[in-house]
Design an enzyme around this catalytic site. Structure first.
Site, PDB file in Angstrom:
ATOM      1  N   GLU A 136      75.365 -58.832  24.237  1.00  0.00           N
ATOM      2  CA  GLU A 136      76.547 -59.655  25.145  1.00  0.00           C
ATOM      3  C   GLU A 136      76.292 -59.332  26.393  1.00  0.00           C
ATOM      4  OE1 GLU A 136      78.704 -61.493  27.449  1.00  0.00           O
ATOM      5  OE2 GLU A 136      80.211 -60.696  26.478  1.00  0.00           O
ATOM      6  N   CYS A 170      81.937 -62.416  32.817  1.00  0.00           N
ATOM      7  CA  CYS A 170      80.572 -62.682  32.492  1.00  0.00           C
ATOM      8  C   CYS A 170      80.300 -64.241  32.242  1.00  0.00           C
ATOM      9  CB  CYS A 170      80.108 -61.886  31.244  1.00  0.00           C
ATOM     10  SG  CYS A 170      81.022 -62.228  29.770  1.00  0.00           S
TER      11      CYS A 170
END
Length: 369
Positions: A136, A170
């Protein structure tokens, strides 16, 4: 900046500065340490043991020994789960306990971080007996605001999506695409948020935005801001460091941003957003997909047909419609393209921890045997 008042929380005591290996806190084999600094002031807080290859090897050896000969792999699924993470496991559904009991794969690697480091992790995994990797990684998430969206709600979502946690997210909505019919009003209302936005000590409950995580990140964000101005974008507000000490940066908004500028392409990981105009649905989809990342995207509209069409067309692993930062432990989360692969949460997240095995056992006299 917010003043230091009586309501400011106390700095927590730092208790652990050593490596945690095989159930104990120990010094690194080399004895090396590195400084960690308070981002509010830049002052050194403490020194932390610095792990190296030899320390990693020691930790892996201890994990292998525990997995092969310890009691943990032979416990029931729920007996082997610490109380602090039981709420995460429940998000995997009722089959989680049985799956964890017999199929945990100690050779799996799950990693959250930057795309650059993710590439290194993937390369190392490929060179190390083809370890399973779930990544991720970074993002450059678009937030698409259509003419029919509630403009006040849209402004608040755009502001929080870009500046929450000082942009160090993010899934930050750092590329804001606004349809031309509401573009000017949207910008006007967006800027109005500046006057109420409090920057200062994150231990103060009245503060909205604290410092960047460290000096390196602070300087990186400021370099991107300077690059944006140099490359021709218009600095609408912000763009400067705040205060004499610490790593604080004003919430920064750019307009007149071309798609090939570094501030539009790169994950800055700071309080910087680009607000850009679009005309049609097709243009919005094209611009949203014009990125090497594919972690998340937001769509703000009151038209269900538009929401469905755009959510199907935008190549991202998470789509938020009329919201942002919403998560649920039962729903898989993960990215596409350079944002990585594999899922967190939901039953799909179990796959990276499983080493599936097929066992055939005859229970009667089969004519094939």
């Amino acid at each position: 900046m917010a003043s230091n008042g009586s309501s400011v929380l106390k700095m927590p005591e730092i208790k652990f500065t050593k490596l945690f290996i095989n159930g104990a806190f120990i010094d690194s084999i080399s004895g090396k340490k590195f400084e960690t600094r308070d981002p509010r002031t830049g002052d050194v807080i403490t020194e932390v043991a610095e792990g190296d290859k030899e320390d990693v090897d020691l930790a892996v050896k201890a994990a292998r020994e525990a997995f092969d000969h310890g009691s943990w792999p032979r416990m029931s699924g729920f007996a082997g789960i610490p109380d602090g993470v039981i709420n995460v496991i429940t998000g995997y559904g009722p089959t989680a306990g049985a799956a964890i009991t017999s199929h945990m794969d100690v050779d799996a690697v799950s990693f959250t971080g930057s795309t650059e480091v993710g590439k290194l992790v993937m390369g190392a995994a490929a060179a190390s007996n083809l370890k399973t990797v779930s990544l991720e990684l970074g993002g450059k998430c678009p937030l698409i605001v259509f003419n029919d969206a509630d403009i006040n709600m849209s402004v608040q979502i755009a502001w929080q999506g870009g500046f929450f946690n000082k942009g160090e997210m993010c899934v930050a909505g750092s590329r804001v695409y606004v349809q031309e019919g509401i573009y000017d009003e949207f910008l006007k209302k967006l800027i109005e948020n500046v006057k109420d936005w409090v920057i200062g000590d994150p231990f103060d409950p009245q503060v909205h935005q604290g410092p960047q995580v460290d000096k390196e990140q602070f300087e990186k964000v400021l370099r991107y801001i300077e690059a944006g101005k140099r490359e021709g974008a218009t600095l609408l507000t912000g763009g400067k460091a705040v205060g004499e000490k610490g790593y604080y940066i004003e919430p920064t908004i750019f307009t007149d941003v071309k798609e090939d500028l570094s501030i539009a392409k790169d994950e800055i990981f700071g309080p910087v957003i680009c607000v850009m105009k679009f005309k049609t649905i097709e243009e919005a989809i094209e611009k949203a997909n014009n990125t090497r990342y594919g972690l998340a995207a937001g769509i703000l509209t009151n038209d269900l047909n538009v929401a469905n069409r755009v959510s199907r067309s935008v190549r991202a692993g998470i789509i938020w419609v009329n919201c942002f930062f919403i998560t649920d432990l039962n729903v898989p989360c993960g990215g596409h393209k350079m944002s990585g692969f594999g899922k967190d949460s939901g039953l799909q997240a179990m796959e990276k921890y499983l080493n599936v095995k097929s066992v055939f056992t005859p229970i009667y006299n089969s004519p094939w045997l």
